[in-house]
Design an enzyme around this catalytic site. Sequence first.
Site, short mmCIF file in Angstrom:
data_model
loop_
_atom_site.label_atom_id
_atom_site.label_comp_id
_atom_site.label_asym_id
_atom_site.label_seq_id
_atom_site.Cartn_x
_atom_site.Cartn_y
_atom_site.Cartn_z
N LYS A 209 34.57 60.43 -8.34
CA LYS A 209 34.40 60.26 -6.90
C LYS A 209 34.81 61.52 -6.15
O LYS A 209 34.12 61.97 -5.23
CB LYS A 209 35.24 59.07 -6.41
N CYS A 263 35.74 60.91 3.84
CA CYS A 263 35.51 61.23 2.43
C CYS A 263 35.46 62.74 2.18
O CYS A 263 36.37 63.31 1.60
CB CYS A 263 34.22 60.57 1.94
#
Length: 427
Positions: A209, A263
């Site tokens: 991720k 993010c």
Amino acid sequence: MTKVEKNGIGKRICVIGLGYIGLPTASMLAIQGFDVIGVDINEKRVKEIKELSFKTTEKDLMTLVKGAINSGNLKVQTKPEKADVFIICVPTPCIECDGEKKCDLTYLNKAIESIKPYLENGNLIIIESTIPPGTTDDIYKKLSKDKKIYVAHCPERVLPGSILKELVENDRVIGGVDEKSAEMAKEIYETFVTGKIYLTDAKTAEMVKLMENTYRDVNIALANEFAKIAEEIGINVWEAIELANKHPRVNILKPGPGVGGHCISIDPWFIVEKSKNAKLIRTARELNDSMPLFVVEKIKKIIKKDIGKVAIFGVTYKGNVDDTRESPAEKVVSKLIDEGFEVKCYDKYARDFIYPLNSLDEAVEGADIIVILAEHDEYKNFDKEDIKNIASKVKNKIILDTKNILNRELWEKEGFKVYVLGDGKNA
């Protein structure tokens, strides 16, 4: 036989955190037939979900949540209950500690503490929150001392604005502290995910991720550096990038006023935190963090003064979403105010912005310059009458487009001088 009955696991799921990821996930699972308890410590948020009065720009999310609640499968409350599976979807922000940026695990740790009284042998804990490598294993070591539990990391990989579509269609990576944990988590997600599901260990899943978002952050940093160089040497970076991307193995992303969101602007620091070898990653992050200041200096250069009124169009971190978290606009506005500028912000999408939001007319009244910081369709689609209205209210017909989205010809016909970030030909 439903998928839930077929899998025979997790008839009851407790989802901790009902934000951008938790609420869609809880609702999706409820629609699949699971008995879902959605938990959020924010009483106002819980009330709004129950009343279906929460604000969202996500297509079909309200319909999904309504269906989940009306089915009787989704119950929303402020405290956890016993369940077979606990899915944690809480924020993991970045904080500065001793001059270094690190992951703040406060919300995650509180979520873990909140479910501890309800854990039983055989329970599965799935962490969706983005975390530094090794965090899932650390949580497992602490919780497995007293009970036989299973723990997995399944990071979300969705794009705000398309969450429901990507929640279903995107491939997923699941990492378990052991093979059994990964397999158990897979059985949950395969009830609604149509993309492929790849299994690995927890630490690898955590790193995957972070790598995905770091790749994009580094690429954007390269584009931003190209933009600075373009202004220095007198070329248009947007034209140059478009032509460079004609090469079949080149894909340079777009420059802009900085990188925002929860993010891409955050995750690379979680790698830097864990490794002294992350030199390129650190440099890219610092370059992208410098772009709001670059924009402020460009504003001052364009209007040729160190004080005035600035109209900001777009304060969300990207176009057509309501999310203002880590938005470059916040840094631009803050710096302008610190330097004595009067700043008015206009963004009909945004919610929870730190500074007051104004109507379009209020924002542009008497403005020395308009600055585009988010690529909302509204700004792209301004027609002749819209621009005439704006022109009648501003003090100076000057606009800085940091996203290269405007119909330049239309604005210039109304007498505007249009500047574009990275366009050294028209600086």
